[in-house]
Each structure stands twice: as C-alpha cells, then as structure tokens.
Design an enzyme around this catalytic site. Structure first.
Site, PDB file in Angstrom:
ATOM      1  CG  ASP A 162      -2.069   2.308   6.368  1.00  0.00           C
ATOM      2  OD1 ASP A 162      -2.262   1.967   5.174  1.00  0.00           O
ATOM      3  OD2 ASP A 162      -2.671   3.253   6.899  1.00  0.00           O
TER       4      ASP A 162
ATOM      5  CG  ASP B 223      -1.836   1.143   1.322  1.00  0.00           C
ATOM      6  OD1 ASP B 223      -2.439   1.491   0.289  1.00  0.00           O
ATOM      7  OD2 ASP B 223      -1.961   1.742   2.413  1.00  0.00           O
TER       8      ASP B 223
ATOM      9  CG  ASP C 135      -2.235   7.323   0.340  1.00  0.00           C
ATOM     10  OD1 ASP C 135      -1.858   8.489   0.211  1.00  0.00           O
ATOM     11  OD2 ASP C 135      -2.698   6.645  -0.596  1.00  0.00           O
TER      12      ASP C 135
END
Length: 310
Positions: free
Chosen positions: A242, A27, A29
């Site tokens: 995250d 990922d 961001d």
C-alpha cells in the site's frame, strides 16, 4: 511505465495475470489490516491463493512484535500463516547482528518485539518502554553503558527527548553501529497524522551527522534476505503493498510484478502525480497494477479457481 487498474482487465487478461506468478509477497498494515481491524475479505483472498498452490509470504516494516506474535495475529484474523512465512523488521535486526557475530549490547529506541528477537539470538538489549526527562539538568547524571555497540531506531510510541539524547550520545562513538528498521515517514489517519520511524531517524541523523544502516523495505538488506530465505524466482513473484516508496519500490528493484492497493498510504492522486513527474525515482514507485483493496481480487480468484477445477 504502464500502471493498470485491475478491474479494467478482461477475463482473459485477469487469467493471464493470475497465471503469471507462483509466489506472493504481501505487506500487512494497510493491505491486510489497519491496526487490529482486518480489511475486507483479505484472508479469503490469501487463503484462496494458497489453495491454488501459490506460496504466500508476509513482509512488513513493522517492528512492534516478534515473528511469533505476528503469526498469532494473522491466525486470529483467519489467515493461514506459519513463522517461516513471516519476515518482519524486528527479526531482521536480530538476523543482521547475528550475521555480524555481534557481541555487545544494543540500545533500542523501539519496541519490546525487537528486544525479544535479539534475546532469541543471545544479544542483550535495553531502552524500550517509557523513559522520560523531567528536567534537562538531569542529563549529566545519565549513566552510559560502555558495552553498547549498536543503536536501533524503530517505531517507538514512547519516543522521548531523553531517548534521543541517549541514542545520540552512544552514536558519538563512530564504532557504535547506527541501525534503522525502516524509513516510513508517517501513517496517515482519518484525523491525525502519525509520525513514522523515518521521522525519528531524521532527528538522530541531524544530531549526530551520520547515516544509518537501513534494514527494511525497500533497502538491499531486505531484498537479500527475501531472495536467500524464500528462494524466489523474480519473474514469477508478485509484491503487494500500500506504500509505493517502500513496497512497490522493493518489488521494482527486485524485478517482481507489483500490485498496489489503495487501502493504505498511497492514493490514486499520488499515482497520477508520479505518472506525470520528471523525477526518475518517482517513476519507480509506479506499480504494474493497482486496485482499491485486496478484497477486489476475490471474485476473480473464485472464477479462476472454478475454471481450474473443471
């Protein structure tokens, strides 16, 4: 399910972990950067992985930019990246509609990035950008485009009541496709809570009493594109994220190893809650491994690389 803190592993266990995968899906961001701020040593980690022969792919639910723009952002932050390494939801929308041989227009509650990716495959769209309502009495004056055959809901910093009215109105036609890029609920900040695409989608769902086709993580369409595009071996693939209910759940569903970084949405408190939960779905959100930030891997990688070179 066992969830292991990387820093608690022995040197031998770290080597076993690093030897256990050839492909990394990450990922962006909250893992590599926060908005325009690169996180600690993230480019060093990924670039070192590449130098060790690992394949790296960027997989994001962000639809604000095109693939080219995301790659440019990566390179400006020091990441080695090419367009074929990037899978963002703006591209997924265009890919999905192209596969359907879609010939109508698209109404976008979202960004110019989606519009550009659609234009690249010959699909006309409109709706992105500011569009506000001065008075609700103006609604009956809105001109509806009869050529609209799909409504896309994505993250839209210009979200307005008028856009919701237009989206819901087009979706009254059951033949009009209802598509969402993702269902990310929010983006927590230090002070403010930022609603995500999922919050926008729920608004329209409630209004039209319809469920959308969801393209991004952790849904099956994203999984199918990853497998088809990157030809990954699930047993030799690591998913880094995250957000547990998108990134980690995607990895779990695909049979990948999973690594959660605590630099974004999901917290250590969340992990403790899910470990003790009786809800089966929450067990799927637990990663195989977790660490505070991706930069934590750099010392392990440097030692691993030195050992490989001797």
């Amino acid at each position: 399910m066992s969830t292991t803190y990387l820093k608690s592993l022995s040197d031998e266990q770290i080597r076993e972990f690093l030897d256990s995968f050839d492909t990394i899906l990450t990922d962006c961001d909250g893992v590599l950067w926060l908005n325009v701020q690169k996180l600690f040593k993230t480019s060093d980690v990924l670039n070192t992985f590449r130098s060790l022969g690992k394949k790296i792919f960027f997989v994001t639910n962000n639809s604000l930019q095109t693939t080219k723009q995301f790659v440019e952002k990566c390179k400006n932050m020091g990441f080695i990246a090419e367009e074929e390494d990037m899978l963002c939801t703006s591209l997924l929308v265009a890919t999905y509609l192209k596969e359907l041989n879609f010939k109508k227009k698209v109404y976008i509650v979202g960004s110019e990035g989606i519009a550009k990716e659609l234009a690249a495959v010959g699909i006309e769209s409109f709706g992105w950008g500011p569009d506000v309502l001065n008075d609700i009495s103006e609604v009956p004056k809105i001109k509806r485009d009869p050529e609209v055959g799909a409504v896309i809901i994505a993250f839209d910093e210009h979200l307005s009541y008028l856009k919701m009215v237009k989206a819901a109105t087009y979706l009254r036609d059951e033949n009009c496709l209802f598509i969402a890029t993702n269902m990310d609920e929010n983006f927590p900040g230090e002070v403010f809570m930022y609603p995500g695409t999922g919050a926008f989608v729920r608004f329209v769902e409630t209004c039209v009493d319809r469920k959308p086709i969801i393209l991004g993580k952790p849904e099956p369409y994203m999984s199918s594109i990853i497998k088809k595009t990157y030809n990954v071996d699930p047993k030799r693939t690591l998913m880094i994220g995250d957000r547990a209910n998108t990134d980690i759940l995607l990895g779990t569903r695909c049979g990948f190893k999973t690594l959660l970084v605590l630099s974004g949405v999901t917290s250590l408190k969340d992990l403790e809650t899910w470990k003790n939960s009786d809800v089966p779905e929450e067990k799927e959100w637990l990663p195989d491994f977790y660490t505070d930030q991706l930069g934590d891997l750099l010392p392990f990688l440097e030692k691993y690389k030195a050992e490989k070179s001797t």
